[in-house]
Design an enzyme around this catalytic site. Structure first.
Site, PDB file in Angstrom:
ATOM      1  N   PRO A  88       0.844  -1.204   0.000  1.00 32.87           N
ATOM      2  CA  PRO A  88       0.000   0.000   0.000  1.00 32.87           C
ATOM      3  C   PRO A  88       0.879   1.254   0.000  1.00 32.87           C
ATOM      4  CG  PRO A  88       0.016  -1.017   2.169  1.00 32.87           C
ATOM      5  CD  PRO A  88       0.780  -1.941   1.278  1.00 32.87           C
TER       6      PRO A  88
ATOM      7  N   ASP B  82       5.862   2.193   2.033  1.00 33.02           N
ATOM      8  CA  ASP B  82       4.946   1.082   2.273  1.00 33.02           C
ATOM      9  C   ASP B  82       4.267   1.323   3.616  1.00 33.02           C
ATOM     10  OD1 ASP B  82       3.711  -1.328   2.869  1.00 33.02           O
ATOM     11  OD2 ASP B  82       5.360  -2.572   2.121  1.00 33.02           O
ATOM     12  N   HIS B  83       2.953   1.567   3.565  1.00 33.00           N
ATOM     13  CA  HIS B  83       2.243   1.936   4.797  1.00 33.00           C
ATOM     14  C   HIS B  83       2.100   0.773   5.777  1.00 33.00           C
ATOM     15  CE1 HIS B  83       0.319   4.790   7.228  1.00 33.00           C
ATOM     16  NE2 HIS B  83      -0.500   5.349   6.342  1.00 33.00           N
ATOM     17  N   ARG B  84       2.413  -0.457   5.334  1.00 31.05           N
ATOM     18  CA  ARG B  84       2.432  -1.575   6.276  1.00 31.05           C
ATOM     19  C   ARG B  84       3.622  -1.470   7.210  1.00 31.05           C
ATOM     20  NH1 ARG B  84       2.721  -6.466   2.173  1.00 31.05           N
ATOM     21  NH2 ARG B  84       4.396  -5.082   1.466  1.00 31.05           N
TER      22      ARG B  84
END
Length: 417
Positions: free
Chosen positions: A211, A387-389
């Site tokens: 994401p 990467d928003h994770r």
């Protein structure tokens, strides 16, 4: 008994390669370590030295074919008294004893087929396409010619002994003397191979797996521009690429010390975040073969001078197609410079396995409020995709803010140069 030479394991997880050119023909006598041809992987252009001395009996793979590792590509009838080749032929270079000293260009010229407009011998593979004498050209020129649709035989070479160079191909492609397209040439279809195929698969995988979030900041970099001008005058930096990219790369390395989540990766199988305590800095390079992102190993341990030297060497190797496979894997964080194309900024896609990529936009003079007055200043826009994770908005923002602060006032960076 004829020996079959199989496409060697090219290393770094590569499983296939495209045969770019043959440097030998059927019936020709070859020596140990003589260059047989060139193959192009998803990562580099590689010459294939012969593991045998003898006579070429058959070319098993036509130019342009992509074949898996282990595929027989040429058959050679060994000399009766030739030294036996080593049992392990999995290593690409260094077969047998050292060949007589000769330049690569000289070896290529020595193995060119005689000038003839006749088709290859009827002992050649049945699916091989008859062709005229192979023009003498550098690997980069051949790649550029394929991508631009240029017939190398029509190009006048300016390289050693009249060899066609990449610049010759580009000059010819832009020449108004080229024959205009016929009415049947309304479209051009280009097979997707090697680097472009690899890039396409990687960006799709990244875009639909991680994401992405992208943040931007516009910053006055006038002091950094002045610092670069001073550095370029120092004898230590002579001949090196002392650019904004180098300075931003160094600032990234420093900013990552306090924001390590951007130098991490997501382990889907084990559901873990893997934080790297080393930085393999990827540098996006536009090459004739497509976008490549070679990385500077252990960049956190390099001074600015060493980093400039590493980036200079890395980009030169990438553009010539000679990047070592090891430098194309194992990256931890990357930077791309769209400013060289006059673009303000961008939203780059992450390299698979990485959690952040910085984008440097064009540096231009703009009206800017400086010390409460309007002045013309050097300004750029930076962005970071992450990467928003792995990276929260706060962490990404702090990293980008730190990066902008160091470029706004490089005095804070000087201790790390």
């Amino acid at each position: 008994m004829a020996q079959e030479f199989r496409l060697p394991d090219l290393g770094e997880g590569l499983t296939e390669a495209e045969l770019v050119s043959w440097a030998v023909e059927v019936g020709q006598t070859v020596e140990l370590n003589q260059i047989l041809g060139e193959v192009e992987t998803a990562k580099a252009l590689v010459e294939l030295p012969s593991p045998y001395s003898g006579v070429v009996e058959e070319l098993l793979v036509p130019v342009g074919s992509t074949v898996p590792v282990g595929t027989p590509i040429i058959r050679i009838e060994p000399d009766p008294g030739a030294e036996e080749p080593p049992a392990d032929k999995s290593v690409l270079v260094g077969y047998g004893p050292v060949a007589p000293a000769a330049s690569k260009r000289a070896r290529r010229r020595a193995v060119q087929p005689p000038e003839s407009d006749t088709a290859p011998s009827d002992t050649a593979p049945s699916d091989a396409t008859p062709s005229k004498t192979r023009p003498d050209a550098s690997p980069a020129a051949r790649i550029a010619a394929r991508e631009l649709g240029v017939d190398l035989s029509a190009v006048t070479g300016t390289g050693p002994s009249g060899a066609v160079t990449k610049d010759d191909v580009h000059t010819y492609a832009q020449s108004p003397r080229r024959a205009p397209m016929s009415s049947s040439e309304r479209e051009t279809r280009t097979p997707i191979r090697s680097v472009r195929k690899q890039t396409a698969a990687a960006v799709v995988r990244s875009a639909f797996t991680a994401p992405h979030v992208t943040e931007f900041v516009t910053v006055d970099v006038t002091r950094s521009v002045k610092l670069l001008r001073r550095l370029r005058k120092l004898p230590e930096f002579e001949g090196l690429s002392v650019t904004a990219l180098s300075l931003v790369s160094k600032a990234m390395i420093v900013a990552l010390r306090e924001n390590p989540s951007l130098n991490a990766s997501w382990d889907e199988e084990n559901q873990e975040i893997v934080t790297k305590h080393y930085i393999n800095l990827g540098i996006a390079v536009a090459t004739p073969r497509g976008l490549m992102v070679p990385n500077v190993k252990d960049a956190q341990s390099l001074s600015l001078l060493e980093l400039c030297r590493a980036i200079t060497d890395l980009t030169a190797a990438a553009r010539s197609g000679k990047t070592e496979p090891a430098h194309l894997t194992g990256g931890t964080v990357s930077i791309t410079n769209v400013g060289v194309f006059g673009v303000d900024t961008g939203t780059p896609i992450l390299n698979p396995g990485e959690s952040a990529i910085v984008c440097l936009g064009s540096i231009t003079r703009r009206p800017w409020v400086h010390r409460d007055e309007l002045a013309m200043r050097w300004v750029t826009t930076l962005s970071v995709s992450f990467d928003h994770r792995v990276v929260d908005g706060e962490q990404g923002s702090r990293f980008l803010s730190s990066l902008a602060s160091m470029l706004r006032n490089p005095a804070a960076l000087l201790a790390h140069l």
